[in-house]
Design an enzyme around this catalytic site. Structure first.
Site, PDB file in Angstrom:
ATOM      1  N   GLY A 230      32.272 -32.390  10.890  1.00  0.00           N
ATOM      2  CA  GLY A 230      31.843 -31.446   9.861  1.00  0.00           C
ATOM      3  C   GLY A 230      30.544 -30.726  10.167  1.00  0.00           C
ATOM      4  O   GLY A 230      29.820 -30.350   9.241  1.00  0.00           O
ATOM      5  N   GLU A 256      32.172 -19.339  17.334  1.00  0.00           N
ATOM      6  CA  GLU A 256      33.432 -20.077  17.337  1.00  0.00           C
ATOM      7  C   GLU A 256      34.487 -19.439  16.436  1.00  0.00           C
ATOM      8  O   GLU A 256      35.673 -19.570  16.681  1.00  0.00           O
ATOM      9  CB  GLU A 256      33.191 -21.525  16.914  1.00  0.00           C
ATOM     10  CG  GLU A 256      34.357 -22.443  17.186  1.00  0.00           C
ATOM     11  CD  GLU A 256      34.003 -23.903  16.966  1.00  0.00           C
ATOM     12  OE1 GLU A 256      34.612 -24.747  17.637  1.00  0.00           O
ATOM     13  OE2 GLU A 256      33.133 -24.197  16.130  1.00  0.00           O
ATOM     14  N   ARG A 265      35.248 -19.845   4.427  1.00  0.00           N
ATOM     15  CA  ARG A 265      34.662 -21.174   4.240  1.00  0.00           C
ATOM     16  C   ARG A 265      33.570 -21.146   3.174  1.00  0.00           C
ATOM     17  O   ARG A 265      33.438 -22.067   2.366  1.00  0.00           O
ATOM     18  CB  ARG A 265      34.096 -21.697   5.560  1.00  0.00           C
ATOM     19  CG  ARG A 265      35.160 -22.158   6.546  1.00  0.00           C
ATOM     20  CD  ARG A 265      34.509 -22.819   7.756  1.00  0.00           C
ATOM     21  NE  ARG A 265      35.513 -23.501   8.558  1.00  0.00           N
ATOM     22  CZ  ARG A 265      35.301 -24.646   9.197  1.00  0.00           C
ATOM     23  NH1 ARG A 265      34.138 -25.240   9.094  1.00  0.00           N
ATOM     24  NH2 ARG A 265      36.248 -25.197   9.926  1.00  0.00           N
ATOM     25  N   ARG A 399      25.444 -33.209  24.727  1.00  0.00           N
ATOM     26  CA  ARG A 399      26.301 -32.786  25.834  1.00  0.00           C
ATOM     27  C   ARG A 399      25.632 -31.763  26.735  1.00  0.00           C
ATOM     28  O   ARG A 399      24.954 -30.853  26.278  1.00  0.00           O
ATOM     29  CB  ARG A 399      27.582 -32.181  25.245  1.00  0.00           C
ATOM     30  CG  ARG A 399      28.659 -31.869  26.248  1.00  0.00           C
ATOM     31  CD  ARG A 399      29.928 -31.488  25.500  1.00  0.00           C
ATOM     32  NE  ARG A 399      30.953 -30.971  26.393  1.00  0.00           N
ATOM     33  CZ  ARG A 399      32.128 -30.525  25.982  1.00  0.00           C
ATOM     34  NH1 ARG A 399      32.426 -30.554  24.704  1.00  0.00           N
ATOM     35  NH2 ARG A 399      33.012 -30.070  26.837  1.00  0.00           N
ATOM     36  N   GLU A 400      25.798 -31.938  28.036  1.00  0.00           N
ATOM     37  CA  GLU A 400      25.497 -30.990  29.114  1.00  0.00           C
ATOM     38  C   GLU A 400      24.036 -30.913  29.544  1.00  0.00           C
ATOM     39  O   GLU A 400      23.757 -30.479  30.637  1.00  0.00           O
ATOM     40  CB  GLU A 400      25.986 -29.572  28.765  1.00  0.00           C
ATOM     41  CG  GLU A 400      27.481 -29.435  28.831  1.00  0.00           C
ATOM     42  CD  GLU A 400      27.938 -27.992  28.703  1.00  0.00           C
ATOM     43  OE1 GLU A 400      28.664 -27.547  29.603  1.00  0.00           O
ATOM     44  OE2 GLU A 400      27.596 -27.339  27.721  1.00  0.00           O
ATOM     45  N   GLY A 402      19.947 -32.829  29.104  1.00  0.00           N
ATOM     46  CA  GLY A 402      18.886 -33.592  28.464  1.00  0.00           C
ATOM     47  C   GLY A 402      17.783 -32.699  27.941  1.00  0.00           C
ATOM     48  O   GLY A 402      16.964 -33.123  27.124  1.00  0.00           O
ATOM     49  N   LYS A 441      15.636 -37.628  15.756  1.00  0.00           N
ATOM     50  CA  LYS A 441      14.350 -37.231  16.344  1.00  0.00           C
ATOM     51  C   LYS A 441      13.654 -36.308  15.359  1.00  0.00           C
ATOM     52  O   LYS A 441      14.269 -35.388  14.797  1.00  0.00           O
ATOM     53  CB  LYS A 441      14.554 -36.498  17.680  1.00  0.00           C
ATOM     54  CG  LYS A 441      13.235 -36.000  18.292  1.00  0.00           C
ATOM     55  CD  LYS A 441      13.458 -35.202  19.561  1.00  0.00           C
ATOM     56  CE  LYS A 441      12.123 -34.668  20.099  1.00  0.00           C
ATOM     57  NZ  LYS A 441      12.290 -33.860  21.325  1.00  0.00           N
ATOM     58  N   ARG A 443       9.841 -34.643  15.426  1.00  0.00           N
ATOM     59  CA  ARG A 443       8.546 -34.547  16.094  1.00  0.00           C
ATOM     60  C   ARG A 443       7.389 -34.533  15.104  1.00  0.00           C
ATOM     61  O   ARG A 443       6.273 -34.939  15.433  1.00  0.00           O
ATOM     62  CB  ARG A 443       8.536 -33.284  16.962  1.00  0.00           C
ATOM     63  CG  ARG A 443       7.381 -33.165  17.910  1.00  0.00           C
ATOM     64  CD  ARG A 443       7.625 -32.048  18.909  1.00  0.00           C
ATOM     65  NE  ARG A 443       8.496 -32.465  20.001  1.00  0.00           N
ATOM     66  CZ  ARG A 443       9.179 -31.635  20.787  1.00  0.00           C
ATOM     67  NH1 ARG A 443       9.137 -30.338  20.563  1.00  0.00           N
ATOM     68  NH2 ARG A 443       9.919 -32.100  21.771  1.00  0.00           N
TER      69      ARG A 443
END
Length: 498
Positions: A230, A256, A265, A399-400, A402, A441, A443
């Site tokens: 979601g 997308e 939506r 993904r992909e 760091g 995370k 900061r």
């Protein structure tokens, strides 16, 4: 003599005429000589110009080599003078090309002071940028005349090259701390006057605002999750809360889905009408009434949508600047990061490109001084880890690249335990139809988990205490489980256990 030949060749190079424009490229050989001479007579001079100059800043090839030798001596913290520079040129094998030692002696002898070295260095830096711009424009012009060139790709390349040029030559100067302290004090006073200490853009979720004090200016927020969790629904719920409830302008870039799908939506969310009925048009009288009474709220909301496919980070910057300037946009959302590209720049891997995009989004947030929220995919590692605890997303699952974790000021995970048949949390809370927004995370503050009600048929997340105000599911006799299939706008999720 080889040195004499080298000097003749260098003079020919420095006097080259740009036949396209009919005049010399921007340069000032005399100032180049003064700068190099000053660097050899003043031990502190290099620290003044080290951020302004690079070997390629110099137009004369001899001067490029001499500055490189001086640069290397400073890196190794060795003394810089006529003798050490000549020796370094010998070590680098460029001694004869430069015409040392006579030319080095002449440079030093022709300079009596380093008093104006910073001013002179800035002149050279500007000349260098001007030459780069000429080369950039000439390259684009040549390709534009080529009828076989794809204009859309050429525009992407042009924007990418110009962005790369500006990034390489950008220099942020330091500032004394006093004005920054005053700015921080003003923010503190404003926060003290707000209910709940809200200093940023409100999310509409009480517990989240309590932890974050709202989305903060200049922050890059990453919203991540596996397919079917979601992510997009949560982002749209945030956009709805911010723009409809708080009247704060929001820009939503959707890579997308197209604008109509996106608005469908939002209609489902605002009007509390199941998405399937919006697609089929078969609304009950009660649903038509909710549509008529709520659609104006959405129409009048300051939400700006863009569904440009394959959006590049350079196009995004251009559009975002205009939206902030002309529409007063206070937050930007991007769905989603991995669908963006950095056309016009060369990368050795997709990971390098994603890293570049991530850094650019953080730079955009700082430049515009507004929060930027980008959706991101998670790797399959979540599905592959055993046990119920293994299904909870981790920062390492991003993904992909760091760099996404590194660049982000805040990382949120959308996690629906019910999807993995986990129906109760450690505190004993019932997780049927619930979602966890995990702040992994932060900061500028604490981390934690925010529990929200999730209604997939409305693509809507709500505060648990507000859930009673949402229209109940139709009485079809079935038990609501909050599965991915409740959202009719998307198909079954990748790897779904159905």
């Amino acid at each position: 003599m080889p040195a004499a030949k080298s000097n003749t060749r260098s003079k020919r190079q420095q006097n080259q005429i740009d036949t396209t424009l009919g005049h010399m490229p921007p340069q000032n050989i005399e100032i180049e000589k003064r700068v190099l001479g000053a660097l050899m007579i003043d031990v502190d001079a290099f620290s003044v110009v080290s951020e302004l100059l690079r070997p390629e800043t110099f137009y004369d090839p001899r001067h490029q080599k001499i500055f490189h030798a001086i640069q290397q001596l400073n890196v190794r913290e060795l003394p810089v003078d006529i003798v050490t520079v000549i020796e370094e040129l010998k070590q680098e094998g460029t001694h004869d090309e430069v015409g040392a030692p006579s030319y080095i002696i002449d440079l030093s002898a022709g300079t009596v002071s380093s008093a104006n070295i910073e001013y002179h260095a800035r002149v050279l830096a500007q000349k260098f940028v001007a030459r780069q711009l000429i080369n950039y424009a000439s390259n684009i012009e040549g390709k534009a005349f080529d009828e076989s060139s794809d204009i859309d790709e050429l525009m992407q390349e042009a924007e990418g090259s110009l962005f790369e040029l500006s990034q390489k030559n950008m220099r942020q100067d330091y500032t004394q701390i006093a004005p920054v302290v005053l700015q921080a004090k003003d923010l503190l006073l404003k926060a003290s006057q707000n209910d709940g200490g809200m200093t940023g853009v409100p999310t509409g979720y009480y517990k989240m605002d309590e932890i974050t004090s709202g989305w903060q200016a200049s922050d890059l927020i990453i919203l991540a999750g596996r397919p079917a969790m979601g992510k997009t629904s949560f982002a749209l719920s945030l956009a709805r809360n911010i723009a409809v409830d708080y009247d704060v302008p929001v820009a939503f870039f959707s890579l997308e889905m197209n604008n109509v799908q996106l608005v469908n939506r939002l209609i489902s969310n605002v009007c509390e009408i199941p998405g399937g009925k919006i697609l089929s048009g078969k609304l009950s009288d009660d649903e038509w009434q909710r549509f008529d009474s709520n659609i104006d709220r959405l129409s009048n909301a300051p939400i700006f949508v863009d569904d440009t496919p394959g959006l590049s980070v350079f196009e995004l910057r251009t559009k975002a600047r205009r939206l902030v300037r002309e529409k007063g946009v206070k937050m930007i959302m991007i769905d989603y990061l991995q669908l963006m590209n950095a056309n016009g720049m060369n990368f050795n891997s997709r990971q390098e490109e994603v890293s570049m995009i991530s850094r650019s989004l953080k730079g955009l947030a700082k430049e515009l001084d507004i929060p930027v929220l980008a959706l991101s995919q998670l790797s399959r590692a979540v599905e592959q880890r055993p046990g119920t605890d293994g299904k909870v997303p981790q920062l390492s699952d991003l993904r992909e690249s760091g760099a996404i974790e590194q660049d982000a000021d805040m990382v949120l995970f959308v996690h629906r335990p019910e999807y993995y048949h986990i129906l109760q949390d450690e505190q004993g809370n019932d997780l049927h139809g619930m979602a966890q927004i995990i702040i992994a995370k932060h900061r500028k503050g604490s981390t934690g988990t925010v529990l929200l009600n999730f209604r997939g048929e409305f693509t809507r997340f709500a505060n648990p205490e507000d859930a009673a105000s949402i229209a109940p599911p139709p009485p079809d006799g079935g038990e609501y489980r909050g599965s991915a299939l409740d959202d009719p706008f998307v198909g079954p999720p990748e790897g779904a256990p159905f």
